[in-house]
Design a protein around this motif. Structure first.
Motif, PDB file in Angstrom:
ATOM      1  N   LYS A   1       0.821  -1.214   0.000  1.00  0.00           N
ATOM      2  CA  LYS A   1       0.000   0.000   0.000  1.00  0.00           C
ATOM      3  C   LYS A   1       0.856   1.267   0.000  1.00  0.00           C
ATOM      4  N   SER A   2       2.167   1.109   0.152  1.00  0.00           N
ATOM      5  CA  SER A   2       3.047   2.269   0.259  1.00  0.00           C
ATOM      6  C   SER A   2       3.930   2.480  -0.952  1.00  0.00           C
ATOM      7  N   ILE A   3       3.888   1.559  -1.902  1.00  0.00           N
ATOM      8  CA  ILE A   3       4.754   1.669  -3.068  1.00  0.00           C
ATOM      9  C   ILE A   3       3.920   1.692  -4.341  1.00  0.00           C
ATOM     10  N   GLU A   4       4.535   2.161  -5.410  1.00  0.00           N
ATOM     11  CA  GLU A   4       3.900   2.162  -6.725  1.00  0.00           C
ATOM     12  C   GLU A   4       4.788   1.400  -7.688  1.00  0.00           C
ATOM     13  N   VAL A   5       4.179   0.490  -8.451  1.00  0.00           N
ATOM     14  CA  VAL A   5       4.915  -0.313  -9.412  1.00  0.00           C
ATOM     15  C   VAL A   5       4.450   0.081 -10.811  1.00  0.00           C
ATOM     16  N   TYR A   6       5.372   0.456 -11.667  1.00  0.00           N
ATOM     17  CA  TYR A   6       4.999   0.912 -13.008  1.00  0.00           C
ATOM     18  C   TYR A   6       6.085   0.504 -13.999  1.00  0.00           C
TER      19      TYR A   6
ATOM     20  N   GLU B   1       8.424  -1.417 -16.032  1.00  0.00           N
ATOM     21  CA  GLU B   1       8.905  -2.786 -15.848  1.00  0.00           C
ATOM     22  C   GLU B   1       9.535  -2.944 -14.462  1.00  0.00           C
ATOM     23  N   MET B   2       9.047  -2.170 -13.510  1.00  0.00           N
ATOM     24  CA  MET B   2       9.671  -2.120 -12.197  1.00  0.00           C
ATOM     25  C   MET B   2       9.320  -3.307 -11.300  1.00  0.00           C
ATOM     26  N   HIS B   3       8.495  -4.249 -11.782  1.00  0.00           N
ATOM     27  CA  HIS B   3       8.151  -5.393 -10.945  1.00  0.00           C
ATOM     28  C   HIS B   3       9.395  -6.197 -10.551  1.00  0.00           C
ATOM     29  N   ARG B   4      10.444  -6.104 -11.358  1.00  0.00           N
ATOM     30  CA  ARG B   4      11.686  -6.818 -11.040  1.00  0.00           C
ATOM     31  C   ARG B   4      12.370  -6.238  -9.809  1.00  0.00           C
ATOM     32  N   TYR B   5      12.059  -4.991  -9.491  1.00  0.00           N
ATOM     33  CA  TYR B   5      12.789  -4.286  -8.438  1.00  0.00           C
ATOM     34  C   TYR B   5      11.900  -3.926  -7.245  1.00  0.00           C
ATOM     35  N   ILE B   6      10.842  -4.670  -7.029  1.00  0.00           N
ATOM     36  CA  ILE B   6       9.983  -4.363  -5.893  1.00  0.00           C
ATOM     37  C   ILE B   6      10.754  -4.413  -4.573  1.00  0.00           C
ATOM     38  N   PRO B   7      11.652  -5.386  -4.344  1.00  0.00           N
ATOM     39  CA  PRO B   7      12.440  -5.339  -3.103  1.00  0.00           C
ATOM     40  C   PRO B   7      13.264  -4.056  -2.980  1.00  0.00           C
ATOM     41  N   VAL B   8      13.794  -3.570  -4.100  1.00  0.00           N
ATOM     42  CA  VAL B   8      14.578  -2.330  -4.081  1.00  0.00           C
ATOM     43  C   VAL B   8      13.672  -1.142  -3.766  1.00  0.00           C
ATOM     44  N   ILE B   9      12.510  -1.086  -4.416  1.00  0.00           N
ATOM     45  CA  ILE B   9      11.557  -0.004  -4.161  1.00  0.00           C
ATOM     46  C   ILE B   9      11.115  -0.019  -2.707  1.00  0.00           C
ATOM     47  N   ALA B  10      10.848  -1.217  -2.177  1.00  0.00           N
ATOM     48  CA  ALA B  10      10.410  -1.345  -0.786  1.00  0.00           C
ATOM     49  C   ALA B  10      11.498  -0.880   0.175  1.00  0.00           C
ATOM     50  N   LYS B  11      12.745  -1.230  -0.117  1.00  0.00           N
ATOM     51  CA  LYS B  11      13.846  -0.804   0.751  1.00  0.00           C
ATOM     52  C   LYS B  11      13.971   0.708   0.774  1.00  0.00           C
ATOM     53  N   TRP B  12      13.891   1.331  -0.379  1.00  0.00           N
ATOM     54  CA  TRP B  12      14.025   2.789  -0.455  1.00  0.00           C
ATOM     55  C   TRP B  12      12.800   3.500   0.109  1.00  0.00           C
TER      56      TRP B  12
END
Length: 318
Positions: free
Chosen positions: A166-171, A173-184
């Motif tokens: 609920k706190s991140i946005e995936v757009y 081809e960023m599905h590969r980097y969800i762990p990276v997005i979550a960390k940041w």
């Protein structure tokens, strides 16, 4: 609700019944309350008809159909937005991910306290043309992102605490980097679980080697946005200032050397006849343009509606 299973799919009509039946058996065996969100990413086969039939016989299964193919990231983003479970599980629809992994992925979130758990397909049933590029891709991602404990960023089988999705946005081809997005985004408790990688039973892969090229470009993009998205002047301004000063100092050196030669009676060429003068001038111009790019980026950033959007973990009530 305990679990939301988000399944993005594209032309997977052959596997959907078997997959949903398997998920149901696992959920019933562990007495989980659950929902399965099947996100049809513009399939051209009978996937949507199968989803409609399945949802009529099992009210825990819900479907969403895109008018056209938008990509896996868009499907996941929509699924995350409507998911209601305390833990969100993502998995692919091609039967290469095993629903038997769900209970342990759920436990690692609820009991071990992880924000995100990523699957690791340690033993793969893929040709070497996919495994070698994948290893290089994952190594590069670990080095650039700082998420050093994951071996398989691209694994579709993951579990998330509800607050994460609920706190991140995936757009894109960023599905590969969800762990990276979550960390940041501030979710640092990222774990990994070795999961079964099953041989493909139905259909063909939807991804080619170009995904690794696109993936690398996406990694550069997300690295830049996460670090400098709200402060572009820190990058462009710094680079612009450095280049301008280098060009300026080189120009001053050329001028001083010209005066030295004249004062000592040495015949010297005009500055405009020296290629080094134009190199210095070009460096100053590029530096000025970079500085202006940072300045404009800063103005755009300050005008963005989410410029003061921060994630708050806890709040006290007075």
């Amino acid at each position: 609700m305990d679990i939301s299973v988000v399944v993005p799919l594209f032309n997977e009509d052959e596997s959907l019944r078997e997959l949903t039946d398997w998920i149901k058996r696992v959920m019933d065996a562990h007495s989980f309350t659950y929902e399965v969100l099947l996100i049809d990413d513009g399939s051209k086969d009978k996937s949507w008809s199968v989803i409609e039939e399945i949802s009529k016989s099992n009210h825990n299964i819900k479907g969403i159909k895109f008018r056209r193919n938008y990509g896996k990231s868009a499907a996941l983003n929509v699924g995350f937005a409507i998911a209601e479970g305390d833990v969100i599980i993502t998995m692919d629809a091609d039967m290469q991910d095993s629903p038997d992994e769900i209970p342990e992925l759920f436990r690692m979130i609820k009991e071990d306290g992880f924000d995100l758990v990523s699957g690791w397909k340690k033993k793969r049933h893929d040709p070497i043309s996919k495994t070698i590029p994948s290893k290089f891709f994952n190594w590069t991602t670990r080095k650039m992102s700082g998420v050093k404990n994951l071996h398989d960023f691209n694994c579709g089988l993951k579990s998330y605490r509800k607050e994460v999705v609920k706190s991140i946005e995936v757009y894109g081809e960023m599905h590969r980097y969800i762990p990276v997005i979550a960390k940041w985004a501030g979710f640092y408790k990222i774990g990994e679980k070795v999961v079964e990688h099953r041989a493909r039973k139905y259909g063909t892969t939807k991804f080619g080697l170009e995904r690794f090229i696109n993936g690398f470009l996406d990694l550069l993009s997300i690295s830049f946005v996460s670090k400098f998205g709200k402060r572009p002047m820190h990058l462009f301004g710094l680079l612009g200032t450095m280049m301008f000063m280098i060009g300026l100092l080189f120009t001053v050196y050329l001028g001083i050397s010209k005066l030295w030669d004249v004062s000592h009676g040495i015949t010297a060429r005009l500055l405009t006849q020296r290629p080094s003068f134009y190199i210095a001038l070009t460096t100053m111009i590029i530096g000025t343009m970079l500085f202006l790019a940072g300045f404009l980026g800063e103005m755009i950033s300050r005008a963005a509606p989410d410029r003061n959007h921060y994630l708050i973990e806890k709040k006290t009530n007075n």
